[in-house]
Design a protein around this motif. Structure first.
Motif, PDB file in Angstrom:
ATOM      1  N   TYR A  50       0.591  -0.857  -0.656  1.00  0.00           N
ATOM      2  CA  TYR A  50       0.038  -0.206  -0.139  1.00  0.00           C
ATOM      3  C   TYR A  50       0.373   1.536  -0.339  1.00  0.00           C
ATOM      4  O   TYR A  50       2.770   1.669   0.491  1.00  0.00           O
ATOM      5  N   ALA A  51       0.282   2.031  -0.291  1.00  0.00           N
ATOM      6  CA  ALA A  51       1.023   4.010  -0.406  1.00  0.00           C
ATOM      7  C   ALA A  51       1.397   3.705   1.333  1.00  0.00           C
ATOM      8  O   ALA A  51       0.286   4.621   1.907  1.00  0.00           O
ATOM      9  N   ASP A  52       2.244   4.807   1.769  1.00  0.00           N
ATOM     10  CA  ASP A  52       2.554   5.549   2.304  1.00  0.00           C
ATOM     11  C   ASP A  52       2.803   6.820   2.030  1.00  0.00           C
ATOM     12  O   ASP A  52       2.257   8.007   3.122  1.00  0.00           O
ATOM     13  N   ARG A  53       2.297   7.395   1.315  1.00  0.00           N
ATOM     14  CA  ARG A  53       2.458   8.541   0.756  1.00  0.00           C
ATOM     15  C   ARG A  53       0.656   9.192   0.173  1.00  0.00           C
ATOM     16  O   ARG A  53      -0.460   8.228   0.157  1.00  0.00           O
ATOM     17  N   SER A  88     -23.733  -4.352  -3.790  1.00  0.00           N
ATOM     18  CA  SER A  88     -23.462  -4.888  -2.569  1.00  0.00           C
ATOM     19  C   SER A  88     -22.080  -4.045  -1.739  1.00  0.00           C
ATOM     20  O   SER A  88     -22.254  -4.682  -0.362  1.00  0.00           O
ATOM     21  N   HIS A  89     -21.527  -3.509  -2.592  1.00  0.00           N
ATOM     22  CA  HIS A  89     -20.090  -2.566  -1.703  1.00  0.00           C
ATOM     23  C   HIS A  89     -19.113  -2.356  -2.837  1.00  0.00           C
ATOM     24  O   HIS A  89     -19.203  -2.185  -3.789  1.00  0.00           O
ATOM     25  N   CYS A  90     -18.932  -0.875  -2.136  1.00  0.00           N
ATOM     26  CA  CYS A  90     -18.390  -0.354  -2.824  1.00  0.00           C
ATOM     27  C   CYS A  90     -17.079   0.226  -1.976  1.00  0.00           C
ATOM     28  O   CYS A  90     -17.136   0.108  -1.025  1.00  0.00           O
ATOM     29  N   ASP A  91     -16.309   0.770  -2.933  1.00  0.00           N
ATOM     30  CA  ASP A  91     -14.610   0.663  -2.206  1.00  0.00           C
ATOM     31  C   ASP A  91     -14.269   2.698  -2.536  1.00  0.00           C
ATOM     32  O   ASP A  91     -14.163   2.570  -3.482  1.00  0.00           O
ATOM     33  N   VAL A  92     -13.523   3.273  -1.809  1.00  0.00           N
ATOM     34  CA  VAL A  92     -12.780   4.287  -2.687  1.00  0.00           C
ATOM     35  C   VAL A  92     -11.523   4.019  -3.255  1.00  0.00           C
ATOM     36  O   VAL A  92     -10.991   4.395  -2.669  1.00  0.00           O
ATOM     37  N   VAL A  93     -11.457   4.806  -4.083  1.00  0.00           N
ATOM     38  CA  VAL A  93      -9.823   4.309  -5.243  1.00  0.00           C
ATOM     39  C   VAL A  93      -9.283   5.199  -4.347  1.00  0.00           C
ATOM     40  O   VAL A  93      -9.878   6.925  -4.762  1.00  0.00           O
ATOM     41  N   THR A  94      -7.828   4.703  -3.940  1.00  0.00           N
ATOM     42  CA  THR A  94      -6.876   5.926  -3.110  1.00  0.00           C
ATOM     43  C   THR A  94      -5.368   6.133  -3.793  1.00  0.00           C
ATOM     44  O   THR A  94      -4.395   6.484  -3.824  1.00  0.00           O
ATOM     45  N   GLU A 116      -6.844   8.945   5.000  1.00  0.00           N
ATOM     46  CA  GLU A 116      -7.337   9.024   6.388  1.00  0.00           C
ATOM     47  C   GLU A 116      -7.708   8.776   7.327  1.00  0.00           C
ATOM     48  O   GLU A 116      -7.432   8.613   7.815  1.00  0.00           O
ATOM     49  N   GLU A 117      -8.615   7.972   6.610  1.00  0.00           N
ATOM     50  CA  GLU A 117      -9.835   7.141   7.903  1.00  0.00           C
ATOM     51  C   GLU A 117      -9.254   6.102   7.993  1.00  0.00           C
ATOM     52  O   GLU A 117      -9.137   5.474   9.251  1.00  0.00           O
ATOM     53  N   TRP A 118      -8.308   5.494   6.560  1.00  0.00           N
ATOM     54  CA  TRP A 118      -7.798   4.094   7.100  1.00  0.00           C
ATOM     55  C   TRP A 118      -6.389   3.919   7.595  1.00  0.00           C
ATOM     56  O   TRP A 118      -6.214   3.172   8.977  1.00  0.00           O
ATOM     57  N   THR A 119      -6.244   5.366   8.120  1.00  0.00           N
ATOM     58  CA  THR A 119      -5.534   6.204   8.612  1.00  0.00           C
ATOM     59  C   THR A 119      -5.158   5.869  10.568  1.00  0.00           C
ATOM     60  O   THR A 119      -4.429   5.362  10.988  1.00  0.00           O
ATOM     61  N   ARG A 120      -6.406   6.450  10.099  1.00  0.00           N
ATOM     62  CA  ARG A 120      -6.497   7.146  11.516  1.00  0.00           C
ATOM     63  C   ARG A 120      -7.140   5.344  12.665  1.00  0.00           C
ATOM     64  O   ARG A 120      -6.365   4.927  13.570  1.00  0.00           O
ATOM     65  N   PHE A 121      -7.234   4.263  11.311  1.00  0.00           N
ATOM     66  CA  PHE A 121      -8.176   3.064  11.888  1.00  0.00           C
ATOM     67  C   PHE A 121      -7.266   2.007  12.386  1.00  0.00           C
ATOM     68  O   PHE A 121      -7.692   0.924  12.271  1.00  0.00           O
TER      69      PHE A 121
END
Length: 261
Positions: free
Chosen positions: A51-54, A207-213, A66-71
Motif C-alpha cells: 500500500y501507499a505510504d504517501r 453489495s459493496h463499494c470502496d474509494v480508490v486511493t 486518512e480514515e484508513w490511517t486513523r484506524f
C-alpha cells in the motif's frame, strides 16, 4: 503480492601483482558497487506493490486514506496466490474510537444514533457517503445503502441532468483516485438493461463499494468501511489497460467516475 528478482551482474576482478594500487582500488570499489545495486533495487521496488505510504492528492481519496490511517491501516490483498490475504489487521468497529466514528458516518445519512455497536447494520455505504461529503464532492446522494445512492446516480445520469458522477461497466473504464469500485450479485448486467430495469438491478443487487486511493504496481488500492470489521484498504488486481481484473470473491458491478474532486 509482487515479487521481484534482485538484479545481478557478472563482476570480474583481475589481480595484477605488478600493480598494488589497482588491486586496492578494485577491493574498495566492489563493496560500493554491491551497495549501489542494493540501493537501486530497494528504490525500484519500494513504490511498487504493497500500500501507499504517501497521502493521495485527490481530495476524496485523501479523506478515505486518512480514515484508513486513523484506524490502523487494515489491509487485504487479492489476486494471484493472495486470494484475500489479510496483510494487516486494524481497529475493530466495536472498539473506541472507531465505534463512535461509525456514528459519525451514519450521521451523514441522518442516523447519528447508530454506531459500531449496532452490529446488525452494515455501515460501508454510510462510510462512502461520509467520505464524499467531507471531501466536498457536491451532488453525491447520501445514503446508508450502496444500491440507494448508486441507483440515484444512475437516474441523474440518464435523466439528462448535470452530474459529476458517471457510471461505467468494469471493462469500459480504468479507475483513478477518488472513484468508486463496486461489486454486486448481478455483476454488470445493469449496463445494457432498460433504464427501469437497470435502476432496479442496481438498487437491489449492489453489495459493496470502496474509494480508490491509488493505482500502481498492478493493483487498484481502495478503502472501504465495514471490511474486516474496520476501515480497510483492499488491493485489487488490474489488467494491462488498468481495468479491474477478475477477483476471487468479487463480482464487479461498476466503476463510478468521480469528477467532483
Amino acid at each position: 503480492m509482487i515479487h521481484e528478482r534482485l538484479p545481478f551482474g557478472d563482476v570480474r576482478v583481475c589481480w595484477r601483482p605488478q600493480s598494488r594500487w589497482s588491486f586496492d582500488l578494485v577491493d574498495l570499489r566492489l563493496p560500493a558497487l554491491l551497495f549501489l545495486v542494493l540501493l537501486l533495487f530497494g528504490c525500484g521496488t519500494a513504490d511498487r506493490g504493497g500500500y501507499a505510504d504517501r497521502p493521495p492528492t485527490n481530495r476524496t481519496a485523501l479523506v478515505a486514506w486518512e480514515e484508513w490511517t486513523r484506524f490502523g491501516r487494515s489491509t487485504v490483498v487479492y489476486g494471484g496466490a493472495a486470494g484475500g490475504y489479510t496483510n494487516r489487521a486494524g481497529v475493530s468497529e466495536r472498539s473506541e474510537p472507531l465505534s463512535s466514528r461509525v456514528g459519525d458516518y451514519w450521521g451523514s445519512c441522518g442516523h447519528p444514533e447508530w454506531n459500531g455497536h449496532t452490529s446488525s447494520r452494515p455501515w460501508s455505504g454510510a462510510f462512502v457517503s461520509w467520505v464524499m461529503k467531507h471531501s466536498g464532492a457536491g451532488g453525491f446522494p447520501a445514503a446508508g445503502r450502496h444500491g440507494q445512492y448508486l441507483s440515484a446516480l444512475y437516474d441523474r445520469e440518464h435523466g439528462s441532468r448535470s452530474t459529476a458522477f458517471l457510471l461505467h461497466a468494469p471493462n469500459e473504464y480504468s479507475p483513478k483516485p477518488g472513484d468508486l469500485v463496486c461489486s454486486g450479485t448481478a455483476g454488470a448486467s445493469w449496463r445494457y438493461a432498460s433504464p427501469a430495469m437497470a435502476h432496479r438491478r442496481i438498487d437491489s443487487t449492489a453489495s459493496h463499494c470502496d474509494v480508490v486511493t491509488d493505482v500502481r504496481g498492478g493493483y487498484v488500492q481502495a478503502v472501504g468501511g465495514n471490511v474486516k470489521n474496520s476501515v480497510t484498504m483492499s488491493l485489487y488486481p488490474i489488467d494491462s489497460r488498468g481495468r479491474l481484473a477478475p477477483t476471487p470473491g468479487k463480482l464487479w458491478m461498476m466503476v463510478v467516475e468521480n469528477r467532483a474532486t
